[in-house]
Design a protein around this motif. Structure first.
Motif, PDB file in Angstrom:
ATOM      1  N   VAL A  62      17.800  -5.790 -16.855  1.00 53.84           N
ATOM      2  CA  VAL A  62      17.391  -4.462 -16.394  1.00 53.84           C
ATOM      3  C   VAL A  62      16.251  -3.923 -17.256  1.00 53.84           C
ATOM      4  CG1 VAL A  62      18.143  -2.058 -16.235  1.00 53.84           C
ATOM      5  CG2 VAL A  62      19.589  -3.880 -15.332  1.00 53.84           C
ATOM      6  N   ALA A  63      16.343  -4.099 -18.570  1.00 52.75           N
ATOM      7  CA  ALA A  63      15.276  -3.619 -19.450  1.00 52.75           C
ATOM      8  C   ALA A  63      13.966  -4.338 -19.161  1.00 52.75           C
ATOM      9  CB  ALA A  63      15.692  -3.803 -20.907  1.00 52.75           C
ATOM     10  N   ALA A  64      14.035  -5.648 -18.929  1.00 59.21           N
ATOM     11  CA  ALA A  64      12.811  -6.401 -18.654  1.00 59.21           C
ATOM     12  C   ALA A  64      12.183  -5.981 -17.324  1.00 59.21           C
ATOM     13  CB  ALA A  64      13.123  -7.899 -18.650  1.00 59.21           C
ATOM     14  N   LEU A  65      13.025  -5.777 -16.296  1.00 58.69           N
ATOM     15  CA  LEU A  65      12.487  -5.370 -14.993  1.00 58.69           C
ATOM     16  C   LEU A  65      11.974  -3.939 -15.028  1.00 58.69           C
ATOM     17  CD1 LEU A  65      15.203  -6.933 -12.645  1.00 58.69           C
ATOM     18  CD2 LEU A  65      12.876  -7.761 -13.027  1.00 58.69           C
ATOM     19  N   ALA A  66      12.694  -3.048 -15.743  1.00 61.89           N
ATOM     20  CA  ALA A  66      12.273  -1.651 -15.816  1.00 61.89           C
ATOM     21  C   ALA A  66      10.970  -1.496 -16.586  1.00 61.89           C
ATOM     22  CB  ALA A  66      13.370  -0.816 -16.472  1.00 61.89           C
ATOM     23  N   TRP A  67      10.650  -2.435 -17.455  1.00 58.69           N
ATOM     24  CA  TRP A  67       9.391  -2.365 -18.209  1.00 58.69           C
ATOM     25  C   TRP A  67       8.198  -2.454 -17.259  1.00 58.69           C
ATOM     26  CZ3 TRP A  67       9.265  -1.871 -23.596  1.00 58.69           C
ATOM     27  CH2 TRP A  67       8.002  -1.902 -24.162  1.00 58.69           C
ATOM     28  N   ARG A  68       8.389  -3.203 -16.172  1.00 57.60           N
ATOM     29  CA  ARG A  68       7.278  -3.375 -15.220  1.00 57.60           C
ATOM     30  C   ARG A  68       7.186  -2.224 -14.227  1.00 57.60           C
ATOM     31  NH1 ARG A  68       7.357  -9.755 -13.435  1.00 57.60           N
ATOM     32  NH2 ARG A  68       7.043 -10.638 -15.527  1.00 57.60           N
ATOM     33  N   GLY A  69       8.290  -1.606 -13.912  1.00 54.71           N
ATOM     34  CA  GLY A  69       8.259  -0.519 -12.936  1.00 54.71           C
ATOM     35  C   GLY A  69       9.668  -0.060 -12.609  1.00 54.71           C
ATOM     36  N   THR A  70       9.786   0.829 -11.648  1.00 53.64           N
ATOM     37  CA  THR A  70      11.072   1.396 -11.266  1.00 53.64           C
ATOM     38  C   THR A  70      11.855   0.394 -10.423  1.00 53.64           C
ATOM     39  OG1 THR A  70      10.078   3.588 -11.249  1.00 53.64           O
ATOM     40  CG2 THR A  70      12.201   3.346 -10.149  1.00 53.64           C
ATOM     41  N   LEU A  71      13.129   0.225 -10.753  1.00 51.53           N
ATOM     42  CA  LEU A  71      13.999  -0.625  -9.961  1.00 51.53           C
ATOM     43  C   LEU A  71      14.367   0.095  -8.667  1.00 51.53           C
ATOM     44  CD1 LEU A  71      14.319  -2.151 -12.710  1.00 51.53           C
ATOM     45  CD2 LEU A  71      16.677  -2.600 -12.038  1.00 51.53           C
ATOM     46  N   ILE A 104      22.863  -0.310 -17.325  1.00 53.54           N
ATOM     47  CA  ILE A 104      21.984  -0.037 -16.184  1.00 53.54           C
ATOM     48  C   ILE A 104      21.056   1.143 -16.439  1.00 53.54           C
ATOM     49  CG2 ILE A 104      21.986   0.499 -13.706  1.00 53.54           C
ATOM     50  CD1 ILE A 104      24.700  -0.775 -13.514  1.00 53.54           C
ATOM     51  N   LYS A 105      21.432   2.026 -17.342  1.00 51.68           N
ATOM     52  CA  LYS A 105      20.683   3.264 -17.577  1.00 51.68           C
ATOM     53  C   LYS A 105      19.203   3.040 -17.916  1.00 51.68           C
ATOM     54  CE  LYS A 105      20.534   7.770 -18.180  1.00 51.68           C
ATOM     55  NZ  LYS A 105      20.621   8.697 -17.014  1.00 51.68           N
ATOM     56  N   PRO A 106      18.798   1.984 -18.647  1.00 50.24           N
ATOM     57  CA  PRO A 106      17.364   1.809 -18.954  1.00 50.24           C
ATOM     58  C   PRO A 106      16.481   1.694 -17.730  1.00 50.24           C
ATOM     59  CG  PRO A 106      18.679   0.469 -20.429  1.00 50.24           C
ATOM     60  CD  PRO A 106      19.620   1.028 -19.413  1.00 50.24           C
ATOM     61  N   ALA A 107      17.057   1.431 -16.537  1.00 45.73           N
ATOM     62  CA  ALA A 107      16.238   1.352 -15.328  1.00 45.73           C
ATOM     63  C   ALA A 107      15.585   2.675 -14.992  1.00 45.73           C
ATOM     64  CB  ALA A 107      17.104   0.889 -14.149  1.00 45.73           C
ATOM     65  N   GLU A 108      16.088   3.781 -15.561  1.00 43.31           N
ATOM     66  CA  GLU A 108      15.557   5.102 -15.250  1.00 43.31           C
ATOM     67  C   GLU A 108      14.679   5.673 -16.360  1.00 43.31           C
ATOM     68  OE1 GLU A 108      19.025   7.386 -14.644  1.00 43.31           O
ATOM     69  OE2 GLU A 108      19.636   6.351 -12.810  1.00 43.31           O
TER      70      GLU A 108
END
Length: 648
Positions: free
Chosen positions: A48-57, A96-100
């Motif tokens: 989740v942290a890696a995906l959220a770094w690129r943009g919003t999930l 999951i919270k880092p996605a926001e």
């Protein structure tokens, strides 16, 4: 009303600090959860942290992850809600919270939410590892909040060293108040609020013994207790740590008989040997207190049952210490009441016919000689039986299968079958559970008993001697020990002896550290609090007196905190603060700057008196005057560093 301005976006540095704090805060929870859940949450958080770094999930993906993780929690831990279930759900949400986390407001929300995790972990474990991980998360959160404040104000980020110094100063300001609360706040016998029970039970001795029920306990090499002897020490093979005594057999499982605890303790004639010792029990959330066979009296805070099993007044949800005296008995309940004799001979009808027939045949051969039957059974075990952990679950006639078919098993099988065989032969018998053995930790000189040392043995009743301990598992010939827990730990190959030496030394050291933590921190109770104050002439203070002392000293600590913080507020300008610190360093040498003296004039005077450090001070003074009064802001950060580093 106009809408508030949108929160600024996170820059990469602030985002990295925020995500690192969330990861550190998650670690204490992962350390106390089941391994499968911990691994799944760790992988999910990293992804989740890696995906959220690129943009919003996308929302559907976050919903899917949430449902999957909640489902995993209830699948592994069950639907019963408890402390461990709540901690697992908190870990799932934090993963999951880092996605926001995309703006400064999001980052502050994530940091605040993250700080719940280490404090929630303390509801499950107050060990040193959880404390270290929790402190690391809190300190990293302070550094991250400082970084977010710089980003919000548009100021260039401070170097890590300076941010660490500011954070250390804040921690140092609050440390006296925290220590006062730990040392002086009255220790309470019960918590101020109710804490839910655990959904998953901790490993520990139980009131029942059924086929396969001990495998999880016996596969756990974590310490169950630590013992310190004051005087003679029994041999390791004689360390039988008595726990629950099981009387009732339903054909498959053994269980305690609760109403016996209301009977008076039977007569015991102790031998000349006495052991004086103190044990530290690890938390089990149960009430069982083990003691060397046989305890002479129940320590304070516990009670002794009719069969000499000790139980605590409250569940053992935290490490506990018990001072005990034990002695091997010369005679233990030499007179057996008829109702107890019937209980110790009772067997369920319709189970294990071959065992009954064999026992009756042995009785006819031995006549009235009970000792001959006991020895005959032990000799049979030594000649034909083997020890192994790899056994299938039995069918209806479990004892028959063990004695006449498999003839292999571990202590649970041996103790159960031996007790049934003795009862069928007319000899009163019962199963005793607990631990056996222990090893001496060379770092602390104390003895460690692990959970995998859990054991079951038998007590048979003999005329004139009473209850006598018999360990049928110990009768197995050494060449027939096929599969032990120690062997399983090193079944992957390699040099097992080297592995035991290498891991054992590290394990002994870490256990010594854990014992010290339990002693100095978790074991700091009301008695230790009174002992700490006694050298000051304060003896047996009442809770109200302790509270008054704490309030008075806490007020002084708060006044000191306010003074230090106010002093910092008076010198908010970091350049001016660094300059005044420099002036104080020279003042200690008698070269202080007068209130009316300009900076350059003071530096020139010092340069005349001290040619070695004067030129450097004069150069710094010119730079300070240019920055402070001429508006030259170039190299501000470097000037502050140079002022702090300069020494006369």
């Amino acid at each position: 009303m106009a809408d508030s301005a949108p929160s600024p976006a996170l820059d990469p540095s602030a985002r990295g600090w925020t995500l690192a704090t969330a990861g550190l805060a998650l670690l204490p929870l992962l350390s106390i959860l089941p391994l499968t859940l911990a691994a799944g949450f760790a992988i999910t958080a990293a992804c989740v942290a890696a995906l959220a770094w690129r943009g919003t999930l996308p929302g559907w993906l976050r919903l899917l992850l949430t449902l999957a993780m909640v489902g995993a929690v209830f699948t592994i831990m069950g639907t019963r809600l408890g402390r461990d279930t709540g901690c697992a759900l908190l870990a799932a949400m934090l993963a999951i919270k880092p996605a926001e986390a995309h703006t400064l407001r999001d980052a502050r929300s994530l940091l605040g939410f993250s700080l719940f995790a280490p404090f929630a972990a303390f509801l499950m474990d107050q060990g040193l590892l959880v404390m270290v991980l929790g402190l690391a998360a809190v300190l990293c959160a302070l550094l991250s909040l400082q970084r977010l404040a710089d980003a919000e104000n548009g100021a260039p980020p401070l170097p890590l060293r300076q941010r660490t110094m500011v954070m250390a100063r804040l921690v140092g300001i609050g440390l006296p108040l925290a220590l006062l609360a730990f040392w002086l706040f009255p220790r309470l016998g019960t918590p101020l609020w109710g804490v839910p029970e655990r959904a998953l039970a901790r490993p520990g001795l139980s009131d029942t013994m059924e086929p396969g029920g001990w495998l999880d306990l016996m596969a756990d090499d974590a310490p169950a207790l630590r013992a310190v002897f004051h005087g003679p020490v029994p041999a390791s093979e004689q360390m039988y740590w008595r726990g629950p005594v099981l009387w009732r057999f339903d054909g498959r499982s053994w269980s305690r008989t609760g109403w016996l605890d209301g009977l008076p303790v039977p007569e015991i004639r102790a031998s000349a040997t006495t052991w004086d010792y103190e044990i530290e029990l690890e938390p089990t959330d149960r009430r069982h207190v083990v003691a060397l066979d046989l305890p002479l009296a129940a320590p304070a805070g516990s009670r002794m049952g009719f069969d000499l099993a000790l139980s605590a007044a409250r569940p053992l949800s935290a490490p506990s210490r018990w001072r005990l005296r034990s002695s091997p008995p010369a005679a233990f309940e030499a007179e057996l009441r008829p109702i107890l004799r019937n209980m110790a001979l009772e067997l369920p009808a319709g189970f294990n016919p071959r065992t009954r027939a064999l026992a009756q045949q042995w009785r006819r051969d031995a006549g009235a000689d009970d000792a001959a039957i006991i020895e005959r059974a032990l000799a049979w075990i030594g000649a034909e039986f083997g020890y192994t952990m790899d056994v299938p679950l039995p069918g209806r006639h479990a004892v028959d299968e063990f004695l006449f078919q498999t003839r292999q098993g571990y202590c649970e099988h041996f103790a159960s079958a031996y007790t049934v065989l003795m009862r069928a032969a007319g000899i009163p018998a019962r199963v005793v559970t607990g631990y056996v053995g222990g090893y001496r930790n060379p770092y602390g000189g104390y003895w460690v008993v692990r959970r995998m040392d859990a054991h079951a043995w038998v007590e048979v009743w003999l005329d004139g001697r009473g209850w006598v301990r018999v360990d049928p598992t110990a009768a197995v010939a050494p060449e027939r020990i096929y599969d032990t827990l120690e062997q399983r730990r090193f079944a992957g190959g390699g040099d097992a002896d080297f592995g035991l030496l290498r891991l054992g030394n590290l394990g002994d050291f870490t256990d010594w550290i854990r014992r010290g933590w339990n002693d100095l921190v978790l074991g700091f109770d009301a008695n230790r609090q009174q002992a700490m104050l006694s050298p000051l002439g304060l003896h047996q203070l009442q809770p109200a007196q302790l509270l008054g002392m704490f309030v008075a000293l806490a007020a002084l600590a708060l006044a000191g905190m306010v003074w230090v913080l106010a002093r910092g507020e008076r010198e908010r300008d970091p350049l001016l603060r660094a300059w005044r610190q420099l002036c104080r360093r020279y003042a200690r040498l008698g070269l202080g700057r007068a209130t009316h003296e300009p900076a350059l004039a003071w530096a020139a005077r010092v340069a005349t008196a001290h040619p070695r450090s004067g030129p450097a001070l004069l150069a710094l003074s010119r730079r300070f005057a240019a920055s402070r009064y001429a508006g030259d802001q170039t190299g501000m950060r470097r000037l502050i560093d140079d002022l702090r580093r300069h020494r006369p």
